[in-house]
Motif scaffolding. Sequence first.
Motif, PDB file in Angstrom:
ATOM      1  N   LEU A  35      52.317  21.556  25.437  1.00 32.42           N
ATOM      2  CA  LEU A  35      51.529  21.496  26.670  1.00 32.42           C
ATOM      3  C   LEU A  35      51.991  20.360  27.576  1.00 32.42           C
ATOM      4  CD1 LEU A  35      49.123  22.782  28.142  1.00 32.42           C
ATOM      5  CD2 LEU A  35      47.660  21.118  27.001  1.00 32.42           C
ATOM      6  N   VAL A  36      52.209  19.189  27.011  1.00 29.93           N
ATOM      7  CA  VAL A  36      52.675  18.041  27.804  1.00 29.93           C
ATOM      8  C   VAL A  36      54.048  18.330  28.405  1.00 29.93           C
ATOM      9  CG1 VAL A  36      53.482  15.655  27.628  1.00 29.93           C
ATOM     10  CG2 VAL A  36      51.294  16.302  26.639  1.00 29.93           C
ATOM     11  N   SER A  37      54.930  18.911  27.615  1.00 30.11           N
ATOM     12  CA  SER A  37      56.272  19.211  28.107  1.00 30.11           C
ATOM     13  C   SER A  37      56.237  20.212  29.258  1.00 30.11           C
ATOM     14  CB  SER A  37      57.138  19.744  26.970  1.00 30.11           C
ATOM     15  OG  SER A  37      58.447  19.953  27.412  1.00 30.11           O
ATOM     16  N   VAL A  38      55.404  21.239  29.151  1.00 28.34           N
ATOM     17  CA  VAL A  38      55.297  22.236  30.225  1.00 28.34           C
ATOM     18  C   VAL A  38      54.737  21.599  31.491  1.00 28.34           C
ATOM     19  CG1 VAL A  38      54.012  24.292  30.949  1.00 28.34           C
ATOM     20  CG2 VAL A  38      55.165  24.255  28.749  1.00 28.34           C
ATOM     21  N   VAL A  39      53.708  20.779  31.348  1.00 23.17           N
ATOM     22  CA  VAL A  39      53.111  20.143  32.533  1.00 23.17           C
ATOM     23  C   VAL A  39      54.118  19.215  33.210  1.00 23.17           C
ATOM     24  CG1 VAL A  39      51.341  18.504  33.294  1.00 23.17           C
ATOM     25  CG2 VAL A  39      50.726  20.377  31.766  1.00 23.17           C
ATOM     26  N   VAL A  40      54.811  18.403  32.412  1.00 18.23           N
ATOM     27  CA  VAL A  40      55.779  17.463  32.988  1.00 18.23           C
ATOM     28  C   VAL A  40      56.939  18.229  33.619  1.00 18.23           C
ATOM     29  CG1 VAL A  40      57.411  15.619  32.434  1.00 18.23           C
ATOM     30  CG2 VAL A  40      55.121  15.562  31.487  1.00 18.23           C
ATOM     31  N   MET A  41      57.420  19.279  32.964  1.00 21.74           N
ATOM     32  CA  MET A  41      58.524  20.073  33.518  1.00 21.74           C
ATOM     33  C   MET A  41      58.094  20.767  34.807  1.00 21.74           C
ATOM     34  SD  MET A  41      61.746  21.177  32.927  1.00 21.74           S
ATOM     35  CE  MET A  41      62.078  21.042  31.203  1.00 21.74           C
ATOM     36  N   SER A  42      56.871  21.285  34.839  1.00 23.97           N
ATOM     37  CA  SER A  42      56.385  22.003  36.016  1.00 23.97           C
ATOM     38  C   SER A  42      56.191  21.090  37.221  1.00 23.97           C
ATOM     39  CB  SER A  42      55.059  22.699  35.703  1.00 23.97           C
ATOM     40  OG  SER A  42      55.246  23.646  34.683  1.00 23.97           O
ATOM     41  N   THR A  43      55.904  19.833  36.991  1.00 22.39           N
ATOM     42  CA  THR A  43      55.682  18.906  38.100  1.00 22.39           C
ATOM     43  C   THR A  43      56.954  18.196  38.530  1.00 22.39           C
ATOM     44  OG1 THR A  43      55.057  17.137  36.573  1.00 22.39           O
ATOM     45  CG2 THR A  43      53.274  18.521  37.455  1.00 22.39           C
ATOM     46  N   ALA A  44      58.092  18.562  37.951  1.00 24.42           N
ATOM     47  CA  ALA A  44      59.368  17.932  38.305  1.00 24.42           C
ATOM     48  C   ALA A  44      59.836  18.480  39.648  1.00 24.42           C
ATOM     49  CB  ALA A  44      60.410  18.181  37.226  1.00 24.42           C
ATOM     50  N   LYS A  45      59.637  17.711  40.686  1.00 18.64           N
ATOM     51  CA  LYS A  45      60.040  18.104  42.031  1.00 18.64           C
ATOM     52  C   LYS A  45      60.227  16.837  42.854  1.00 18.64           C
ATOM     53  CE  LYS A  45      58.443  20.683  46.051  1.00 18.64           C
ATOM     54  NZ  LYS A  45      57.354  21.483  46.629  1.00 18.64           N
ATOM     55  N   GLN A  46      61.302  16.781  43.609  1.00 13.81           N
ATOM     56  CA  GLN A  46      61.542  15.628  44.477  1.00 13.81           C
ATOM     57  C   GLN A  46      62.330  16.090  45.691  1.00 13.81           C
ATOM     58  OE1 GLN A  46      63.436  12.308  42.545  1.00 13.81           O
ATOM     59  NE2 GLN A  46      63.365  11.036  44.377  1.00 13.81           N
ATOM     60  N   THR A  47      61.929  15.606  46.870  1.00 10.77           N
ATOM     61  CA  THR A  47      62.606  15.914  48.116  1.00 10.77           C
ATOM     62  C   THR A  47      63.220  14.642  48.669  1.00 10.77           C
ATOM     63  OG1 THR A  47      61.015  17.674  48.557  1.00 10.77           O
ATOM     64  CG2 THR A  47      62.310  16.899  50.423  1.00 10.77           C
ATOM     65  N   GLU A  48      64.479  14.749  49.069  1.00 10.39           N
ATOM     66  CA  GLU A  48      65.205  13.610  49.638  1.00 10.39           C
ATOM     67  C   GLU A  48      65.923  14.050  50.905  1.00 10.39           C
ATOM     68  OE1 GLU A  48      65.309  10.387  48.646  1.00 10.39           O
ATOM     69  OE2 GLU A  48      63.899  10.842  47.039  1.00 10.39           O
ATOM     70  N   LYS A  77      63.171  10.276  40.376  1.00  9.12           N
ATOM     71  CA  LYS A  77      61.862  10.714  39.862  1.00  9.12           C
ATOM     72  C   LYS A  77      61.990  12.083  39.176  1.00  9.12           C
ATOM     73  CE  LYS A  77      57.363  12.241  41.507  1.00  9.12           C
ATOM     74  NZ  LYS A  77      56.639  12.671  42.704  1.00  9.12           N
ATOM     75  N   PHE A  78      62.715  12.982  39.795  1.00 10.93           N
ATOM     76  CA  PHE A  78      62.952  14.312  39.231  1.00 10.93           C
ATOM     77  C   PHE A  78      63.629  14.190  37.863  1.00 10.93           C
ATOM     78  CE2 PHE A  78      66.029  17.821  38.703  1.00 10.93           C
ATOM     79  CZ  PHE A  78      65.147  18.884  38.622  1.00 10.93           C
ATOM     80  N   CYS A  79      64.653  13.351  37.771  1.00  4.24           N
ATOM     81  CA  CYS A  79      65.387  13.187  36.513  1.00  4.24           C
ATOM     82  C   CYS A  79      64.515  12.563  35.427  1.00  4.24           C
ATOM     83  CB  CYS A  79      66.639  12.345  36.746  1.00  4.24           C
ATOM     84  SG  CYS A  79      67.923  13.240  37.645  1.00  4.24           S
ATOM     85  N   ARG A  80      63.630  11.643  35.795  1.00  2.95           N
ATOM     86  CA  ARG A  80      62.717  11.063  34.798  1.00  2.95           C
ATOM     87  C   ARG A  80      61.775  12.134  34.259  1.00  2.95           C
ATOM     88  NH1 ARG A  80      62.456   6.751  38.422  1.00  2.95           N
ATOM     89  NH2 ARG A  80      60.423   7.458  39.151  1.00  2.95           N
TER      90      ARG A  80
END
Length: 175
Positions: free
Chosen positions: A44-57, A139-142
Amino acid sequence: MTDKTDLESKAVEAPPPPPPPATTGANLFTVDVALRVLLFAAALVSVVVMSTAKQTELASVPGVPGVTVSLTAKFKHSPAFIHIKAKLSNPVLPLICPWGCGGVRVGSLGHGHAGGVAYIGLKGNSHVGWTKVCNVYDKFCRHIGSAVAVSLFGAVVLVALIFLSIFSIHRKIGK
């Protein structure tokens, strides 16, 4: 008269109770449930963290001075990240089928692919001209690195569940 009293006292005495059966180790059911809860939490933690991986530059356009474009990095941009998220999105499966229902090998391949893509994002590959992106999308990579690490922990827990199941079956057969 003393003989009668001695016989009565001997007849009243009961034999000592048998000793309780010896336990052969920890309660495997408790360990099994704890590992399954831990596996569920890791997925569950892995899915949530993976799903929120987004960064705009903002990035400058090469060859055109003064022009910048907005570029977004998402986990959906990599098939390896999509695969690992899809694999982990069904956290009920490890609870029902601790041996992975034939998917342990496929799951480990997904972790390998996701880890490889994350490593290329971190270090790049100068031989083929792939530049590293984690210096721009930190942030995305973290997020991706954390999700892959937690999912790898879940894979280790899954392997522990497999060994626990094997031990439990061996113990039942051995009796």
